[in-house]
Design a protein around this motif. Structure first.
Motif, PDB file in Angstrom:
ATOM      1  N   ARG A  45       0.834  -1.217   0.000  1.00 22.04           N
ATOM      2  CA  ARG A  45       0.000   0.000   0.000  1.00 22.04           C
ATOM      3  C   ARG A  45       0.860   1.254   0.000  1.00 22.04           C
ATOM      4  O   ARG A  45       0.633   2.186  -0.767  1.00 22.04           O
ATOM      5  CB  ARG A  45      -0.929   0.006   1.224  1.00 22.04           C
ATOM      6  CG  ARG A  45      -1.781   1.275   1.337  1.00 22.04           C
ATOM      7  CD  ARG A  45      -2.500   1.375   2.675  1.00 22.04           C
ATOM      8  NE  ARG A  45      -1.606   1.555   3.800  1.00 22.04           N
ATOM      9  CZ  ARG A  45      -1.106   2.743   4.188  1.00 22.04           C
ATOM     10  NH1 ARG A  45      -1.412   3.837   3.541  1.00 22.04           N
ATOM     11  NH2 ARG A  45      -0.306   2.818   5.236  1.00 22.04           N
ATOM     12  N   LEU A  46       1.878   1.258   0.830  1.00 26.16           N
ATOM     13  CA  LEU A  46       2.765   2.418   0.925  1.00 26.16           C
ATOM     14  C   LEU A  46       3.613   2.566  -0.345  1.00 26.16           C
ATOM     15  O   LEU A  46       3.808   3.681  -0.847  1.00 26.16           O
ATOM     16  CB  LEU A  46       3.647   2.295   2.158  1.00 26.16           C
ATOM     17  CG  LEU A  46       4.548   3.468   2.498  1.00 26.16           C
ATOM     18  CD1 LEU A  46       3.783   4.778   2.569  1.00 26.16           C
ATOM     19  CD2 LEU A  46       5.255   3.197   3.810  1.00 26.16           C
ATOM     20  N   ALA A  47       4.076   1.462  -0.896  1.00 24.26           N
ATOM     21  CA  ALA A  47       4.835   1.507  -2.154  1.00 24.26           C
ATOM     22  C   ALA A  47       3.979   2.094  -3.270  1.00 24.26           C
ATOM     23  O   ALA A  47       4.458   2.905  -4.071  1.00 24.26           O
ATOM     24  CB  ALA A  47       5.324   0.106  -2.527  1.00 24.26           C
ATOM     25  N   ALA A  48       2.704   1.720  -3.320  1.00 18.88           N
ATOM     26  CA  ALA A  48       1.790   2.256  -4.331  1.00 18.88           C
ATOM     27  C   ALA A  48       1.589   3.760  -4.134  1.00 18.88           C
ATOM     28  O   ALA A  48       1.559   4.518  -5.112  1.00 18.88           O
ATOM     29  CB  ALA A  48       0.454   1.522  -4.281  1.00 18.88           C
ATOM     30  N   GLU A  49       1.462   4.202  -2.902  1.00 15.80           N
ATOM     31  CA  GLU A  49       1.312   5.633  -2.626  1.00 15.80           C
ATOM     32  C   GLU A  49       2.567   6.403  -3.026  1.00 15.80           C
ATOM     33  O   GLU A  49       2.486   7.500  -3.585  1.00 15.80           O
ATOM     34  CB  GLU A  49       0.991   5.866  -1.150  1.00 15.80           C
ATOM     35  CG  GLU A  49      -0.408   5.461  -0.761  1.00 15.80           C
ATOM     36  CD  GLU A  49      -0.722   5.751   0.692  1.00 15.80           C
ATOM     37  OE1 GLU A  49      -0.372   6.848   1.177  1.00 15.80           O
ATOM     38  OE2 GLU A  49      -1.315   4.872   1.341  1.00 15.80           O
ATOM     39  N   MET A  50       3.743   5.831  -2.743  1.00 17.67           N
ATOM     40  CA  MET A  50       4.996   6.475  -3.133  1.00 17.67           C
ATOM     41  C   MET A  50       5.081   6.583  -4.660  1.00 17.67           C
ATOM     42  O   MET A  50       5.465   7.621  -5.198  1.00 17.67           O
ATOM     43  CB  MET A  50       6.201   5.687  -2.595  1.00 17.67           C
ATOM     44  CG  MET A  50       6.353   5.689  -1.095  1.00 17.67           C
ATOM     45  SD  MET A  50       7.190   7.139  -0.472  1.00 17.67           S
ATOM     46  CE  MET A  50       8.836   6.914  -1.128  1.00 17.67           C
ATOM     47  N   HIS A  51       4.699   5.513  -5.345  1.00 19.50           N
ATOM     48  CA  HIS A  51       4.726   5.502  -6.808  1.00 19.50           C
ATOM     49  C   HIS A  51       3.735   6.524  -7.372  1.00 19.50           C
ATOM     50  O   HIS A  51       4.072   7.292  -8.279  1.00 19.50           O
ATOM     51  CB  HIS A  51       4.409   4.095  -7.318  1.00 19.50           C
ATOM     52  CG  HIS A  51       4.424   3.992  -8.806  1.00 19.50           C
ATOM     53  ND1 HIS A  51       5.587   3.995  -9.541  1.00 19.50           N
ATOM     54  CD2 HIS A  51       3.402   3.909  -9.702  1.00 19.50           C
ATOM     55  CE1 HIS A  51       5.285   3.906 -10.821  1.00 19.50           C
ATOM     56  NE2 HIS A  51       3.970   3.856 -10.947  1.00 19.50           N
ATOM     57  N   ARG A  52       2.532   6.541  -6.833  1.00 18.70           N
ATOM     58  CA  ARG A  52       1.487   7.450  -7.300  1.00 18.70           C
ATOM     59  C   ARG A  52       1.915   8.916  -7.105  1.00 18.70           C
ATOM     60  O   ARG A  52       1.697   9.754  -7.973  1.00 18.70           O
ATOM     61  CB  ARG A  52       0.176   7.164  -6.553  1.00 18.70           C
ATOM     62  CG  ARG A  52      -1.043   7.811  -7.114  1.00 18.70           C
ATOM     63  CD  ARG A  52      -2.372   7.329  -6.508  1.00 18.70           C
ATOM     64  NE  ARG A  52      -2.350   6.863  -5.136  1.00 18.70           N
ATOM     65  CZ  ARG A  52      -2.321   5.588  -4.745  1.00 18.70           C
ATOM     66  NH1 ARG A  52      -2.284   4.625  -5.639  1.00 18.70           N
ATOM     67  NH2 ARG A  52      -2.334   5.253  -3.476  1.00 18.70           N
ATOM     68  N   ALA A  53       2.545   9.204  -5.971  1.00 18.97           N
ATOM     69  CA  ALA A  53       3.004  10.567  -5.685  1.00 18.97           C
ATOM     70  C   ALA A  53       4.344  10.876  -6.349  1.00 18.97           C
ATOM     71  O   ALA A  53       4.846  11.993  -6.232  1.00 18.97           O
ATOM     72  CB  ALA A  53       3.113  10.766  -4.176  1.00 18.97           C
ATOM     73  N   GLN A  54       4.918   9.890  -7.036  1.00 17.41           N
ATOM     74  CA  GLN A  54       6.211  10.020  -7.711  1.00 17.41           C
ATOM     75  C   GLN A  54       7.290  10.494  -6.732  1.00 17.41           C
ATOM     76  O   GLN A  54       7.968  11.497  -6.945  1.00 17.41           O
ATOM     77  CB  GLN A  54       6.109  10.943  -8.915  1.00 17.41           C
ATOM     78  CG  GLN A  54       5.230  10.366 -10.006  1.00 17.41           C
ATOM     79  CD  GLN A  54       5.304  11.174 -11.276  1.00 17.41           C
ATOM     80  OE1 GLN A  54       5.389  12.383 -11.264  1.00 17.41           O
ATOM     81  NE2 GLN A  54       5.262  10.474 -12.402  1.00 17.41           N
ATOM     82  N   LEU A  55       7.426   9.725  -5.648  1.00 14.54           N
ATOM     83  CA  LEU A  55       8.414  10.019  -4.613  1.00 14.54           C
ATOM     84  C   LEU A  55       9.441   8.907  -4.537  1.00 14.54           C
ATOM     85  O   LEU A  55       9.127   7.744  -4.752  1.00 14.54           O
ATOM     86  CB  LEU A  55       7.732  10.158  -3.245  1.00 14.54           C
ATOM     87  CG  LEU A  55       6.751  11.302  -3.090  1.00 14.54           C
ATOM     88  CD1 LEU A  55       6.018  11.180  -1.746  1.00 14.54           C
ATOM     89  CD2 LEU A  55       7.455  12.644  -3.208  1.00 14.54           C
ATOM     90  N   ARG A  56      10.659   9.283  -4.210  1.00 14.09           N
ATOM     91  CA  ARG A  56      11.730   8.328  -3.942  1.00 14.09           C
ATOM     92  C   ARG A  56      12.312   8.684  -2.580  1.00 14.09           C
ATOM     93  O   ARG A  56      12.503   9.857  -2.271  1.00 14.09           O
ATOM     94  CB  ARG A  56      12.810   8.401  -5.013  1.00 14.09           C
ATOM     95  CG  ARG A  56      13.942   7.438  -4.733  1.00 14.09           C
ATOM     96  CD  ARG A  56      15.048   7.458  -5.763  1.00 14.09           C
ATOM     97  NE  ARG A  56      14.821   8.410  -6.826  1.00 14.09           N
ATOM     98  CZ  ARG A  56      15.436   8.385  -7.996  1.00 14.09           C
ATOM     99  NH1 ARG A  56      16.310   7.453  -8.261  1.00 14.09           N
ATOM    100  NH2 ARG A  56      15.208   9.292  -8.914  1.00 14.09           N
TER     101      ARG A  56
END
Length: 122
Positions: free
Chosen positions: A89-100
């Protein structure tokens, strides 16, 4: 690099040792994923590695806008370099927000430190 957030945390290893010694198994299973536990327990003294991982979770939480569980973020090792791993879930949120997330760990004498920098990819 566009920095979105920075989080740091410093852990007193003597304090962490007290908590760990009272409830060793429960402490480990509540705060660390199995891979983190295996990595740390393979060390001659697991405490500095546990402290650095505990600090990393706290540092990331200071960057993130909502509360997270202890097992939603963890430290992985890529060669000699630490990096953060995330629950789906958190990985998907990071991907969606385009964060690294970038991670730096350190431990010395009685302390462990972590610093997390969130970078916007767009």
């Amino acid at each position: 690099m566009a920095v979105v957030a920075v989080g740091t945390d410093l852990v007193d290893l003597a304090r962490l040792r007290k908590v760990w010694s009272r409830h060793p198994r429960r402490f480990l299973e509540r705060h660390f994923v199995p891979e983190e536990i295996a990595y740390c327990l393979a060390r001659a003294d697991p405490l500095p590695s546990l402290g650095a991982r505990f600090a990393a979770k706290e540092a990331f939480q200071k960057c993130w806008p909502e509360a997270l569980g202890w097992l939603e973020v963890w430290v992985e090792v890529e060669g000699r370099r630490p990096r953060l791993g995330f629950a789906p879930r958190l990985a998907a949120e990071m991907h969606r927000a385009q964060l690294r997330a970038h991670l730096s760990l350190a431990h010395e004498r009685g302390y462990a430190l972590a610093m997390v920098v969130l970078e916007a990819l767009s």
